[in-house]
Design a protein around this motif. Structure first.
Motif, short mmCIF file in Angstrom:
data_model
loop_
_atom_site.label_atom_id
_atom_site.label_comp_id
_atom_site.label_asym_id
_atom_site.label_seq_id
_atom_site.Cartn_x
_atom_site.Cartn_y
_atom_site.Cartn_z
N ALA A 63 39.60 40.01 39.33
CA ALA A 63 38.85 38.96 40.05
C ALA A 63 39.79 38.13 40.93
CB ALA A 63 38.13 38.06 39.05
N ALA A 64 40.99 37.83 40.42
CA ALA A 64 41.95 37.05 41.21
C ALA A 64 42.37 37.81 42.46
CB ALA A 64 43.16 36.70 40.35
N ALA A 65 42.64 39.11 42.31
CA ALA A 65 43.03 39.91 43.47
C ALA A 65 41.90 39.96 44.49
CB ALA A 65 43.41 41.32 43.02
N ASN A 66 40.67 40.19 44.03
CA ASN A 66 39.53 40.23 44.94
C ASN A 66 39.33 38.89 45.65
OD1 ASN A 66 38.68 42.92 44.65
ND2 ASN A 66 37.55 42.44 42.77
N SER A 72 49.22 33.67 37.53
CA SER A 72 49.30 34.51 36.34
C SER A 72 48.01 34.32 35.54
CB SER A 72 50.51 34.14 35.48
OG SER A 72 51.72 34.39 36.17
N VAL A 73 47.45 35.43 35.06
CA VAL A 73 46.10 35.38 34.48
C VAL A 73 46.08 35.70 32.99
CG1 VAL A 73 45.02 35.94 36.67
CG2 VAL A 73 45.64 37.79 35.11
N GLY A 74 47.24 35.93 32.37
CA GLY A 74 47.23 36.34 30.98
C GLY A 74 46.93 37.82 30.84
N GLU A 75 46.44 38.23 29.68
CA GLU A 75 46.20 39.65 29.42
C GLU A 75 44.80 40.10 29.80
OE1 GLU A 75 47.66 41.16 25.67
OE2 GLU A 75 48.93 39.41 25.40
N ASP A 76 44.01 39.24 30.41
CA ASP A 76 42.63 39.55 30.78
C ASP A 76 42.61 40.41 32.04
OD1 ASP A 76 39.96 39.55 31.60
OD2 ASP A 76 39.61 37.52 30.88
#
Length: 370
Positions: free
Chosen positions: A108-111, A98-102
């Motif tokens: 970037a996490a998906a990539n 989970s990355v927050g609202e950013d």
């Protein structure tokens, strides 16, 4: 020489075009695999089919923010599903972040998971229009992308969702049916600004009011789908002189109901989410309540869909999940669960998909990254 160069360039361009044309799944028509579970949104829906690959598979789930316990429970049931023996046999790894609202951090996490060679990426998007580049990169790498709840706009990935606009429409119709006031005054306790689910539910809510032909004054406040926030903004709206004929609260429903009861100025019908505490409060206080929403276990349906797609099965591009709506008084053990925490959300079973969880399975998981 120039002619040869032009010819070579043309061949290269054609080859590149063919590469991009062949990227991603084959597109066809149904019926597809397991139509009871993977029900298409419409008869005109496209169907996707990726080449079958050998398992077990690496699947990543990239969540956005966690504003309330729905997200925590949604992640918990995803983890619980991934640990069920028949599912675990198909998974080499199930990763949750989970990355927050950013939005940039979520992209970037998906990539990053695509670069790491994961077979499928599941996304609950912070911004549904921002993931076109992720979908293109995934299709070029033969990675299956699926989104649910806040679904990605791009049609080149699998979208799984309930009718969010329909939930807002049902809320509006319910409140209109419970008051003869003309003009009527409704309080709408919305979700986080800019969230696609909030936007869709708001549109449906106002569509119902417009279709009725009645005059309704709607006061909008932002409760962020969180009980504490919903209670504060509802209390503030009432303190500012608001006397409402109906309240629609998208999430954090028990907070809004508590604020109304604490103010003691009026008792209005409430349309809320599926929180256990909200349903308990409606029963305890004899309130006129509608409770409907999106089951947290839709995350598990998305994992099931990802595994089916990786096995080469034919899957609708857009899958429709059933919506659950119940009315007070709520039946104990069916619609409300006194033995479970107030933060518990109903909607953890999708019988058509053979997906369901015990309270112990859910309690054994957390909403944290793994």
């Amino acid at each position: 020489m120039k002619a040869l160069l032009k010819s070579a360039t043309a061949v290269a361009v054609l080859a590149l075009s063919a590469q991009f044309a062949n990227a991603g799944p084959n597109v066809g028509s149904g019926p597809g695999a397991d139509p009871a579970c993977f029900a298409p949104v419409s008869e005109e829906a496209d169907y996707f089919q990726w080449p079958a690959r050998e398992g077990p598979y690496k699947i990543a789930f990239v969540n956005g923010f966690i504003a309330n316990d729905w997200r925590v429970q949604m992640i918990a049931v995803a983890k619980a599903y991934a640990e069920q023996p028949n599912v675990a046999a198909d998974l080499a790894e199930f990763k949750v972040v989970s990355v927050g609202e950013d939005i940039a951090a979520q992209i970037a996490a998906a990539n990053n998971f695509i670069d790491q060679g994961f077979d499928a990426i599941i996304i609950n998007a912070n911004n549904t229009a921002a993931f076109g580049s992720v979908v293109r990169k995934a299709n070029d790498a033969n990675v299956v992308v699926l989104s649910f709840d806040n679904v990605i706009d791009d049609p080149n990935q699998i979208a799984i969702n309930v009718d969010q606009k329909g939930l807002g429409r049902a809320a509006g119709e319910f409140l209109l049916s419970k008051t003869d006031a003309d003009p009527a005054k409704f309080l709408h306790v919305r979700g986080p600004a800019g969230q696609p689910v909030d936007i869709a539910r708001n549109e449906g809510f106002h569509e119902a009011i417009k279709a009725s032909g009645r005059t309704v004054e709607v006061t909008d406040v932002v409760g962020n789908w969180a009980p504490g926030d919903a209670q504060k903004v509802t209390a503030d709206a009432i303190a500012a002189g608001g006397v409402f004929d109906g309240i629609y609260v998208q999430g954090g429903s028990q907070g809004a109901a508590t604020a109304m009861l604490d103010a003691g100025k009026f008792t209005a019908p409430i349309s809320g989410e599926t929180e256990n505490a909200f349903r308990q409060l409606c029963n305890e206080k004899g309130l006129t309540c509608q409770s409907g929403g999106t089951g947290p276990a839709q995350s598990s349906v998305t994992i099931k869909t990802a595994i089916a797609a990786l096995k080469g099965e034919l899957i609708p591009q857009s899958i429709a999940l059933p919506t659950s709506i119940s009315y007070a008084p709520f039946e104990e053990g069916v619609d409300v669960f006194p033995e479970l925490p107030g933060s518990f959300f109903a909607g953890n079973n999708f019988d058509a998909c053979n997906i369901g969880f015990t309270a112990e399975e859910i309690a054994g998981q957390t909403g944290e990254n793994n």
